[in-house]
Design a protein around this motif. Structure first.
Motif: not given
Length: 186
Positions: A67-75, A89-92, A111-114, A135-138
């Protein structure tokens, strides 16, 4: 729908992933160099929790290699470049509610965990436009919009995140009338 964007399954190219241990380890070394050690996770409990829910079609025995946790769109862009080049393969993952079974890591991979990308970056009141991360909650979005006399109309249920709502929009709701989505490197 434009027919030139439709491919029949029999004519589609076969999926060709490389989830061999050597390739995954190589990808992880690149991901650590890009994101930092703390953003590449291999804890088995976290891997399993980011692979399925009680509503997912995938059996619980199928989960991502990391699982990877990016901080930015560039990440995110760098993650996708690495995984694409290595055919991983990638899962969001956003909120993980997945009532509609969209969350299923059936091909191992990454898995990309946002979870670290949960900011509302800008509200352009006069344009009725919001720039935010997946990951903004609606409900948090609506709390920020309410004082401005605005709201985000879809109501998918507690815990849903904007990224997941976009991912499953055809199964859950039609966002097309209310939402235009662009992503760009900042």
């Amino acid at each position: 729908m434009n027919p030139r964007f439709i491919t029949s399954l029999p004519s589609a190219a076969a999926i060709s992933h490389d989830v061999s241990e050597g390739n995954i380890n190589g990808a992880c070394k690149e991901l650590v160099a890009c994101l930092g050690f703390d953003c590449v996770i291999s804890d088995s409990d976290i891997l399993r929790s980011r692979s399925s829910t009680p509503w997912s079609p995938a059996p619980p025995s199928q989960y991502p290699a990391k699982v990877v946790t990016p901080r930015t769109t560039a990440d995110v862009s760098e993650i996708m470049k690495i995984c694409s080049r290595r055919r991983v393969p990638v899962t969001a993952f956003s909120g993980g509610t997945s009532f509609y079974g969209a969350l299923s890591a059936t091909r191992r991979g990454i898995c990309i965990d946002f979870k670290l990308m949960d900011q509302i970056l800008a509200i352009h009141e006069h344009d009725l436009d919001v720039v935010l991360q997946p990951a903004v909650d609606w409900q948090d979005l609506n709390a920020r919009l309410e004082p401005l006399g605005m709201f985000f109309p879809p109501d998918p249920g507690a815990g849903a995140r904007i990224g997941g709502m976009v991912r499953i929009n055809q199964r859950l709701m039609d966002l097309s009338e209310d939402v235009v989505i662009f992503t760009r490197l900042q």
